[in-house]
Design an enzyme around this catalytic site. Structure first.
Site, PDB file in Angstrom:
ATOM      1  N   ARG A 202       0.835  -1.213   0.000  1.00  0.00           N
ATOM      2  CA  ARG A 202       0.000   0.000   0.000  1.00  0.00           C
ATOM      3  C   ARG A 202       0.862   1.252   0.000  1.00  0.00           C
ATOM      4  NH1 ARG A 202      -2.258   0.505   6.136  1.00  0.00           N
ATOM      5  NH2 ARG A 202      -0.582  -0.600   7.182  1.00  0.00           N
ATOM      6  N   LYS A 222       2.102   6.492   1.426  1.00  0.00           N
ATOM      7  CA  LYS A 222       1.604   5.286   2.112  1.00  0.00           C
ATOM      8  C   LYS A 222       0.085   5.390   2.234  1.00  0.00           C
ATOM      9  CE  LYS A 222       1.994   2.509   6.293  1.00  0.00           C
ATOM     10  NZ  LYS A 222       2.764   2.276   7.514  1.00  0.00           N
ATOM     11  N   ARG A 299      14.986  -2.821   3.387  1.00  0.00           N
ATOM     12  CA  ARG A 299      14.886  -3.466   4.702  1.00  0.00           C
ATOM     13  C   ARG A 299      15.682  -4.768   4.728  1.00  0.00           C
ATOM     14  NH1 ARG A 299       9.221  -1.978   5.317  1.00  0.00           N
ATOM     15  NH2 ARG A 299       9.067  -0.155   3.978  1.00  0.00           N
ATOM     16  N   ASP A 369      10.931  -7.378   8.012  1.00  0.00           N
ATOM     17  CA  ASP A 369      10.519  -6.462   6.946  1.00  0.00           C
ATOM     18  C   ASP A 369      10.336  -5.039   7.463  1.00  0.00           C
ATOM     19  OD1 ASP A 369       8.391  -8.116   8.156  1.00  0.00           O
ATOM     20  OD2 ASP A 369       7.050  -6.689   7.194  1.00  0.00           O
ATOM     21  N   ASN A 370      10.348  -4.864   8.775  1.00  0.00           N
ATOM     22  CA  ASN A 370      10.217  -3.523   9.340  1.00  0.00           C
ATOM     23  C   ASN A 370      11.538  -3.030   9.914  1.00  0.00           C
ATOM     24  OD1 ASN A 370       7.515  -3.382   8.694  1.00  0.00           O
ATOM     25  ND2 ASN A 370       6.828  -4.192  10.657  1.00  0.00           N
TER      26      ASN A 370
HETATM   27  P1  AMP Z   1       2.992  -3.704   8.082  1.00  0.00           P
HETATM   28  O1  AMP Z   1       2.357  -4.498   9.169  1.00  0.00           O
HETATM   29  O2  AMP Z   1       2.331  -2.361   7.873  1.00  0.00           O
HETATM   30  O3  AMP Z   1       4.475  -3.609   8.213  1.00  0.00           O
HETATM   31  O4  AMP Z   1       2.677  -4.492   6.740  1.00  0.00           O
HETATM   32  C1  AMP Z   1       3.093  -5.806   6.475  1.00  0.00           C
HETATM   33  C2  AMP Z   1       2.804  -6.139   5.054  1.00  0.00           C
HETATM   34  O5  AMP Z   1       1.402  -6.056   4.811  1.00  0.00           O
HETATM   35  C3  AMP Z   1       3.441  -5.199   4.039  1.00  0.00           C
HETATM   36  O6  AMP Z   1       3.735  -5.959   2.924  1.00  0.00           O
HETATM   37  C4  AMP Z   1       2.327  -4.219   3.740  1.00  0.00           C
HETATM   38  O7  AMP Z   1       2.470  -3.575   2.512  1.00  0.00           O
HETATM   39  C5  AMP Z   1       1.115  -5.118   3.779  1.00  0.00           C
HETATM   40  N1  AMP Z   1      -0.126  -4.405   4.091  1.00  0.00           N
HETATM   41  C6  AMP Z   1      -0.505  -3.930   5.300  1.00  0.00           C
HETATM   42  N2  AMP Z   1      -1.705  -3.336   5.217  1.00  0.00           N
HETATM   43  C7  AMP Z   1      -2.103  -3.433   3.934  1.00  0.00           C
HETATM   44  C8  AMP Z   1      -3.255  -3.017   3.204  1.00  0.00           C
HETATM   45  N3  AMP Z   1      -4.261  -2.378   3.787  1.00  0.00           N
HETATM   46  N4  AMP Z   1      -3.309  -3.296   1.888  1.00  0.00           N
HETATM   47  C9  AMP Z   1      -2.312  -3.948   1.279  1.00  0.00           C
HETATM   48  N5  AMP Z   1      -1.199  -4.367   1.886  1.00  0.00           N
HETATM   49  C10 AMP Z   1      -1.087  -4.116   3.205  1.00  0.00           C
HETATM   50 MG    MG Z   2       5.922  -2.903   7.314  1.00  0.00          MG
END
Ligand code: AMP
Ligand code: MG
Length: 613
Positions: A202, A222, A299, A369-370
């Site tokens: 996203r 984002k 990352r 990944d973070n």
């Molecule tokens: P995060 O927990 O934000 O670090 O996200 C982990 C993974 O989930 C990453 O690949 C994000 O891009 C994906 N992700 C989180 N929320 C969404 C969303 N609403 N739509 C698409 N991908 C998402």
């Molecule tokens: Mg993330």
């Protein structure tokens, strides 16, 4: 007397995980590390290590309030910040069409995904996929903007952010000149397990901007819609999580913690469905987009996915690119360059986590990944600033096992760096692989050393004395027993005079009052006073301590109140918080009136933050 309290020098209270891998810090560590440096030949690798170990503690101090508490030092510092901005005002860009991004370097180095089209898929043999943002449905509103980023990094006149054009550029409706929007392919270990392909689901990288200081920043939206990496997600981000990311990334910067930055926050009326607490209660929220910046968004997971899929040539290309662009001290022809690269990340990640601890910050989702390859804080989600001191503080309600509790962050850092080592295995020789393992082992000591330095500074201790580590551990244990507020205990110790402390005159200081209820408080205080009596004047101590112990951090309840208003299009509290948190070390009238340094309201304890965003 001291020996009677030796039990307090216990690993549990070094803010570390309750595992023997992180024993208590003591001053003897410094000696050990110095010895280590003498015995090892000063190869590039170890120079990097030595440099990173002894870099100074970064602190900011300036005043915005003009209130009575703002001393001359603070005023002087504020003047210089204002004049810096005033000088720039004349040279700032007013016309956004002149703001040009470049994607040349990224695209030339990393030819994008051959498969075209914005549909969800498994992607191979590339680092980026071309993907157009999906504009948020209007009407759009500019909820917040960071003057420091807009003027200080992007060279844009603040007035330009009030235009309709800015709204369109910062919400994905219109592309900035030179922009080729890209979604990055990465993977990651989530909650301990390999999760496969993740990627920017996203987020859209818009391109790079080289500013007047020669710094290159990568701009990213984002919440800007689906990409090939969206899996089952909708590509959107809601107002509450976007307000939190905007405010916290800026607040962390002003606290002196390495972090991505946020330029603006745009909110829309576009409905977004979210099950906020994963309890079946799906609600309609509203979509928002943060325009955020980092020198690189790569990352640990960016390298992991290449190793997992055996794309070694591409992995080398990525490593060479990152090293050339971001690790200027590493020579491209150094046969150990990947090892030095690894060593630098081990060092800097240890420093970063120690800095998180020094401000009581729990990231919440420390998946690989973070974790940034530049060791900056990225991807703000269910983070939290600890209120009552508690090494088991878990900010994320979805983290049932407390894997990412504040006291476990160093251990998780170690875990993530081990995953990075595994990802680098294809480019390491056997010998380098062994050396990398030795480097990884050094993480614990580097972390402890940094932690120790930062907490010594928090207590205003100069020089080196045998019991300094004990003094810190003893205080933390008392804070845990009395549930004293982490931020305000250190802040009030910075504000109280020695004379007041000697007379135990701490009424009006709510956090210190809590702490003083401990049975052993008088013993600790005597030790502390004795230690301070051997160093110079008290005004200097307080000035130093105030520059590293913030008076304001983004507590959940503060963010929650601002979010509540933002959801009905009142952005005044977001603006107020941005202003206050941009000078966290300075007492400000508006912040005091809002109660931001007061005891948290009773409802604060009931607040919950989940992964849903
Ligand atoms: P995060 O927990 O934000 O670090 O996200 C982990 C993974 O989930 C990453 O690949 C994000 O891009 C994906 N992700 C989180 N929320 C969404 C969303 N609403 N739509 C698409 N991908 C998402
Ligand atoms: Mg993330």
């Amino acid at each position: 007397m001291q020996t009677a309290h030796r039990k307090y020098l216990d690993p549990h209270h070094w803010f570390s995980d309750h595992k023997p891998s992180l024993p208590p810090v003591a001053s003897k560590l410094i000696v050990k590390l110095l010895l280590l440096q003498c015995t090892i030949k000063m190869s590039t690798l170890h120079l990097v290590l030595a440099f990173a170990l002894f870099s100074p503690v970064y602190g900011l101090e300036f005043c915005q309030s003009g209130g009575s508490e703002c001393d001359t030092d603070e005023r002087g510092a504020l003047d210089s910040v204002q004049s810096r901005w005033n000088v720039r005002v004349t040279k700032l860009r007013q016309d956004l069409d002149q703001f040009v991004l470049s994607c040349k370097k990224l695209l030339e180095t990393f030819p994008p995904d051959e498969v075209d089209g914005n549909f969800v898929r498994t992607v191979n043999n590339c680092i980026f996929s071309k993907s157009m943002p999906t504009p948020l449905k209007g009407p759009l509103r500019l909820a917040a903007v960071s003057k420091d980023v807009i003027e200080g990094i992007l060279d844009i006149d603040m007035a330009a952010t009030q235009s309709d054009e800015f709204l369109r550029y910062a919400s994905g409706d219109r592309l900035l000149p030179g922009s080729v929007p890209l979604a990055h392919r990465y993977g990651g270990h989530q909650f301990g397990y390999w999760a496969g392909q993740l990627g920017d689901g996203r987020a859209h990288s818009l391109g790079q901007y080289k500013n007047r200081n020669g710094e290159v920043w990568e701009l990213q939206l984002k919440g800007s819609g689906k990409t090939p990496y969206s899996r089952s997600g909708d590509g959107r981000a809601v107002i509450r999580s976007s307000v939190r990311e905007f405010l916290c990334s800026e607040a962390m910067h002003f606290l002196g913690v390495p972090t991505s930055r946020a330029a603006s926050l745009i909110v829309s009326d576009e409905p977004v469905l979210r099950d906020r607490f994963y309890n079946g209660n799906v609600k309609t929220e509203r979509g928002a987009i943060v325009l955020r910046l980092a020198k690189s968004w790569f990352r640990i997971g960016s390298l992991e996915i290449l190793a997992q899929s055996g794309e070694v040539d591409l992995q080398r290309k990525m490593l060479n690119f990152v090293i050339d662009e971001h690790f200027s001290s590493i020579h491209s022809d150094d046969p150990d360059k990947y090892l030095v690269f690894y060593s630098t990340i081990v060092n800097e990640t240890a420093h970063l986590i120690a800095q998180w601890m020094s401000v009581g910050f729990a990231h919440g989702v420390c998946n690989t990944d973070n974790f940034s390859l530049l060791s900056i804080t990225i991807d703000y989600g269910p983070f939290g600033f600890m209120e009552s001191y508690n090494p088991n503080f878990v900010p994320n309600t979805s983290d049932d096992e407390g894997r990412y509790r504040i006291g476990a962050q160093a251990n998780v850092g170690l875990f993530n760096l081990e995953k990075l080592l595994m990802a680098l295995s294809p480019v390491f020789s056997e010998k380098q692989q062994k050396e990398a393992k030795v480097i990884l082992k050094g993480f614990v000591e580097i972390y402890q050393m940094r932690f120790y330095q930062l907490f010594k500074a928090k207590l205003g201790l100069l020089g080196e004395e045998e019991d300094d580590g004990y003094l810190i551990a003893f205080l933390l244990k008392m804070m845990e027993d009395t549930q004293s507020d982490f931020t305000m205990t250190f802040r009030q110790l910075s504000e109280v005079s020695l004379e007041q402390l000697q007379r135990k005159n701490i009424t009006q200081m709510w956090a210190l009052e809590d702490l003083s209820s401990h049975l052993l408080f008088a013993d600790w205080l005597n030790m502390y006073l004795l230690r301070l009596s051997r160093q110079q004047n008290d005004l200097d101590r307080r000035r130093r301590m105030k520059s590293v112990n913030p008076r304001y951090v983004l507590r959940n309840w503060m963010a929650e109140a601002a979010i509540g208003k933002a959801e009905v299009n009142d952005f005044s509290e977001v603006e107020l918080l941005y202003g206050i948190l941009s000078s966290p070390f300075v007492t400000q009238e508006t912040a005091e009136e809002a109660g931001y340094a007061a005891r948290p309201p009773p409802w604060a304890k009931r607040l919950k933050v989940s992964c849903s965003s």
